[in-house]
Design an enzyme around this catalytic site. Sequence first.
Site, mmCIF file in Angstrom:
data_model
loop_
_atom_site.group_PDB
_atom_site.id
_atom_site.type_symbol
_atom_site.label_atom_id
_atom_site.label_comp_id
_atom_site.label_asym_id
_atom_site.label_seq_id
_atom_site.Cartn_x
_atom_site.Cartn_y
_atom_site.Cartn_z
ATOM 1 N N ASP A 58 -47.831 13.855 33.812
ATOM 2 C CA ASP A 58 -46.786 13.757 34.984
ATOM 3 C C ASP A 58 -45.609 14.485 34.734
ATOM 4 O OD1 ASP A 58 -48.654 12.566 36.632
ATOM 5 O OD2 ASP A 58 -48.124 10.717 36.098
ATOM 6 N N ASP A 98 -51.588 15.187 41.999
ATOM 7 C CA ASP A 98 -51.445 14.016 42.923
ATOM 8 C C ASP A 98 -50.881 14.574 44.163
ATOM 9 O OD1 ASP A 98 -51.801 12.052 40.734
ATOM 10 O OD2 ASP A 98 -49.594 12.177 40.246
#
Length: 204
Positions: A146, A180
């Site tokens: 991420d 995401d």
Amino acid sequence: MRSRYRKTWGAVAIAALLLILDQSLKIWVKTHMQLHESIHIFSWFQIYFTENPGMAFGMELLDKRMLSVFRIVAVMAIGYYIFRLIHRNVSFGYIASIALIFAGAMGNIIDCLFYGMIFNHSYGQLAAFLPESGGYATFLHGKVVDMLYFPLIQTHYPKWFPLWGGEKFIFFRPIFNLADSAICVGTAIVLLFYRRLLSDSFSK
């Protein structure tokens, strides 16, 4: 037939483009940044490298192996669902939305399946691709990379505020990736514009 052909390639193009962008950014971050290192783009936007073994936005809800298997099954189910939608010749907007969800799920599952084997760890060092000493984990045990962080508001709770008085407050805290984002955007479009089509597709 021609309409189905265009929709098929349209869905493939959306999924492929998102996957390429998602994986390119993850690999760049993994090989150019140490864990928890950040690059400040704006006061409200950072590239902040972190890894998580769980679900979207860093949530950890299931055992790692169970989570990876769940993701594989989910991706297969979504792929079959897209095939059904194209066969029924439904709206391309709906197909494109599901393709975004599919690509996002696939993007994160690639991390889980392979990143542990093809990269070494990023603690205090830049990770190497296919290191001689081997990766940091085994198949199914990779961590999701991420990096997108948007601390839009940074302030402190008032001192009179219960429990957290005087502590730092940041909105928006979650750190996420393009995969995401694709899942969230695809889901939002479906819920806003295609709820009836979603309901009808599962009732047939």
